[in-house]
Design a protein around this motif. Sequence first.
Motif, short mmCIF file in Angstrom:
data_model
loop_
_atom_site.label_atom_id
_atom_site.label_comp_id
_atom_site.label_asym_id
_atom_site.label_seq_id
_atom_site.Cartn_x
_atom_site.Cartn_y
_atom_site.Cartn_z
N VAL A 150 -8.08 -8.80 -2.08
CA VAL A 150 -8.88 -8.04 -1.10
C VAL A 150 -10.28 -7.83 -1.66
O VAL A 150 -11.29 -7.98 -0.95
CB VAL A 150 -8.20 -6.70 -0.75
CG1 VAL A 150 -9.02 -5.93 0.28
CG2 VAL A 150 -6.80 -6.94 -0.21
N LEU A 151 -10.36 -7.50 -2.95
CA LEU A 151 -11.66 -7.30 -3.60
C LEU A 151 -12.49 -8.59 -3.59
O LEU A 151 -13.69 -8.57 -3.33
CB LEU A 151 -11.46 -6.85 -5.05
CG LEU A 151 -11.36 -5.33 -5.29
CD1 LEU A 151 -11.02 -5.06 -6.74
CD2 LEU A 151 -12.68 -4.65 -4.92
N THR A 152 -11.81 -9.73 -3.86
CA THR A 152 -12.49 -11.03 -3.87
C THR A 152 -13.13 -11.28 -2.50
O THR A 152 -14.29 -11.71 -2.43
CB THR A 152 -11.50 -12.15 -4.19
OG1 THR A 152 -10.84 -11.82 -5.41
CG2 THR A 152 -12.18 -13.49 -4.34
N LEU A 162 -5.41 -18.46 1.62
CA LEU A 162 -4.07 -18.01 1.19
C LEU A 162 -4.06 -16.57 0.68
O LEU A 162 -3.04 -15.92 0.67
CB LEU A 162 -3.56 -18.93 0.07
CG LEU A 162 -3.31 -20.38 0.43
CD1 LEU A 162 -3.01 -21.19 -0.82
CD2 LEU A 162 -2.14 -20.48 1.41
N GLY A 163 -5.24 -16.10 0.26
CA GLY A 163 -5.33 -14.80 -0.41
C GLY A 163 -4.68 -13.65 0.34
O GLY A 163 -3.82 -12.96 -0.22
N LEU A 164 -5.08 -13.46 1.59
CA LEU A 164 -4.56 -12.30 2.32
C LEU A 164 -3.10 -12.46 2.68
O LEU A 164 -2.37 -11.48 2.78
CB LEU A 164 -5.40 -12.04 3.58
CG LEU A 164 -6.76 -11.38 3.31
CD1 LEU A 164 -7.51 -11.19 4.62
CD2 LEU A 164 -6.61 -10.05 2.60
N TYR A 165 -2.68 -13.70 2.86
CA TYR A 165 -1.26 -13.94 3.11
C TYR A 165 -0.45 -13.49 1.89
O TYR A 165 0.57 -12.80 2.02
CB TYR A 165 -1.01 -15.42 3.41
CG TYR A 165 0.46 -15.76 3.42
CD1 TYR A 165 1.25 -15.41 4.50
CD2 TYR A 165 1.04 -16.39 2.33
CE1 TYR A 165 2.60 -15.68 4.50
CE2 TYR A 165 2.40 -16.66 2.32
CZ TYR A 165 3.17 -16.31 3.40
OH TYR A 165 4.50 -16.57 3.39
N ILE A 225 -4.49 -0.27 2.01
CA ILE A 225 -3.18 -0.64 1.47
C ILE A 225 -2.41 0.65 1.22
O ILE A 225 -2.93 1.57 0.60
CB ILE A 225 -3.34 -1.42 0.14
CG1 ILE A 225 -4.03 -2.76 0.39
CG2 ILE A 225 -1.98 -1.62 -0.53
CD1 ILE A 225 -4.44 -3.48 -0.89
N ARG A 226 -1.17 0.73 1.74
CA ARG A 226 -0.33 1.91 1.49
C ARG A 226 0.90 1.48 0.71
O ARG A 226 1.62 0.58 1.14
CB ARG A 226 0.11 2.56 2.81
CG ARG A 226 -1.02 3.24 3.53
CD ARG A 226 -0.53 3.91 4.82
NE ARG A 226 -1.69 4.29 5.61
CZ ARG A 226 -2.36 3.46 6.42
NH1 ARG A 226 -1.97 2.20 6.54
NH2 ARG A 226 -3.42 3.88 7.08
N LEU A 227 1.10 2.11 -0.42
CA LEU A 227 2.27 1.80 -1.25
C LEU A 227 3.13 3.05 -1.41
O LEU A 227 2.63 4.08 -1.84
CB LEU A 227 1.82 1.31 -2.63
CG LEU A 227 1.26 -0.11 -2.73
CD1 LEU A 227 0.59 -0.31 -4.07
CD2 LEU A 227 2.37 -1.13 -2.53
N PRO A 228 4.41 2.97 -1.07
CA PRO A 228 5.26 4.17 -1.24
C PRO A 228 5.68 4.33 -2.71
O PRO A 228 5.74 3.35 -3.45
CB PRO A 228 6.47 3.85 -0.36
CG PRO A 228 6.54 2.36 -0.35
CD PRO A 228 5.14 1.84 -0.51
N TYR A 229 5.95 5.59 -3.11
CA TYR A 229 6.41 5.82 -4.49
C TYR A 229 7.75 5.14 -4.72
O TYR A 229 8.01 4.56 -5.75
CB TYR A 229 6.55 7.32 -4.75
CG TYR A 229 5.23 8.03 -4.89
CD1 TYR A 229 4.31 7.63 -5.86
CD2 TYR A 229 4.90 9.09 -4.06
CE1 TYR A 229 3.09 8.28 -5.98
CE2 TYR A 229 3.69 9.75 -4.18
CZ TYR A 229 2.79 9.34 -5.14
OH TYR A 229 1.60 9.97 -5.26
N THR A 230 8.62 5.28 -3.70
CA THR A 230 9.92 4.62 -3.84
C THR A 230 10.07 3.61 -2.71
O THR A 230 9.79 3.94 -1.56
CB THR A 230 11.07 5.65 -3.73
OG1 THR A 230 10.81 6.46 -2.59
CG2 THR A 230 11.17 6.50 -4.96
N THR A 231 10.48 2.46 -3.05
CA THR A 231 10.62 1.42 -2.03
C THR A 231 12.02 1.46 -1.44
O THR A 231 12.94 1.91 -2.06
CB THR A 231 10.36 0.02 -2.61
OG1 THR A 231 11.22 -0.16 -3.72
CG2 THR A 231 8.93 -0.12 -3.02
#
Lengths: 128, 452
Positions: free
Chosen positions: B350-352, B416-419, B446-452
């Motif tokens: 995403v940064l790229t 391919l990056g975002l995929y 981007i949302r990341l949960p503490y527990t998946t």
Amino acid sequence: MGDVSSILLIEDERLIRELTKEALLRAGFTVHEMIDGLQGLKEAQRNPPTLILLDIVLPKLDGFTVLKQLKASPATSSIPVVMFTNFGQHDEIKLAQSLGAAAYILKTNVEPQQIVETVRSVLARHTS
Amino acid sequence: MPFRRFLSIVILATVILVVMIGLISSGDALVIGGTLAGALVATLTSWLFLSRVFTKQTQALRELTDRIGEGRARLALPSQDPVNTLSEAITTMEEAVADRERRLRHALLETQMILEAIRDGMVVVSNDRRILAVNAAAQRFLGLAHSSIGQRIPETSPPEPPWAALTRIMKAVETNEMSVALADPMEVTLAPSRIPLADGEGTMMGAIYLMRDITREREFDRLKSEFISLAAHQLRTPLTAVKWILSQLASTEMKSTESQRDTMIKEASLSAERMVRLVNNLLNISRIEQGRALATPEPIALEALIDKLAGNFANVIQEKRFNLQVEKPLSPLRAITVDPEAIGIAIENVLTNAIAYTPAGGTITVAIREDEAKSGIEVIIHDTGVGIPESMREKMFTKFARGDNVVLLQTEGSGLGLYITKTIIERHGGTITFESKENEGTTFTIRLPYTT
């Protein structure tokens, strides 16, 4: 052929475009470059060249669409179009042929000098 | 039964006559006549009685066997009866038959259930083209009603509507076609096969037509070859550049200056670098898709990971005079359990993009914070770049974004990056979304949960 043929080169990859252009210039052709399909098509309609070198994967308008539109218009339908791409699948080659491409060059398989030779032979066939 | 009764009477009458004749000839007729008459009456009476009992019994037995034959409820015989033993044997037999029938019914039901539940289509056709069975899948694939069972498949050409698909399948089997693509009544690709049905003596009775739904496999195959075709195209582009530059450098007839040669070597090196990145991305895809990329989840501080990633871009940030800001909360965030390498790749992609599509002098902001529900961490990457054109938005996260009719790839990146990013984030149970305005900028969240 003594006269100067003009080549319209429609290619978005800078490096490929430059190296191809250099080889064509060295061979004595005049070269017009366009970096997307839409610009390329407009240029062909404005100043019909002797031959068009056309990439397939292009921004705005892809090479197949450009080829179709070139062949559909009486002003450009007789200009030989050489497809110039890195798509080497059977389907793409067949599609290009059916749409009226004069030749199909797979970039990785050739060197710039061979592009010049293909351009010359297509022109010779076309003018004879 | 009447015949036996008649026979008994005849036998009895004969015996009596013989005895009578014998006695009469001996002389003591009167005594003998009385005795005889008594015996006759007694015999007839007992015979009548017994015959009635037997008739009743045999009738009951008859009824019982009839009932067993018809498979109706069992009939109990009076146990004190003279034919008790026989009756008991029959009762036992009746139970055995009922039990066998129950099991048969059960087995039949089970078979029917299996045939109905099976995803493959099955049609049983007799020799005279009569439909003997059609399971639910075949009814769906071929547009046949349950009521088609018992009907004959007409041999009209072209086949009439309800029979067209089945006729097509039967023909395909004969001509050894590997697959049949049907459009009507539904779009489905079937792999047909036939199992001949023979009786015990080997006489052909018909055939079972099986049709496996291979629509998904076919689609998967198509996507796979498309992927290979596109991957080859993407690899060939920098490869072409390297090849052409090398041939030009090696050429003796082209006299290039020192600085021209330097430029060409730099270009070739950049192209080689691009190829390396592309191959890595392709391998990442393969690893992620097989689920191997997330092999080593561990609790990490996401802030530190982002600082490290931002550091990797220091050169280009300086070169293009970017203003890069990393916004972190005042107190450290809870550790989050992720695969650090995979998440690193995801955020880096995403940064790229932010860096590639933002003109020199632009601002890129990376904000990290706990989400409102305190169930995970949000990473927001904002740029002041060219934005994402409307037409591209739907395809942003697909592998090698494709135009409506033909391939339309991003010309710079690999497409391919975002995929890859999306796949990694989703494997962690997270989400990625974006908002964009052309010529103003793009924000990825981007949302990341503490527990998946």
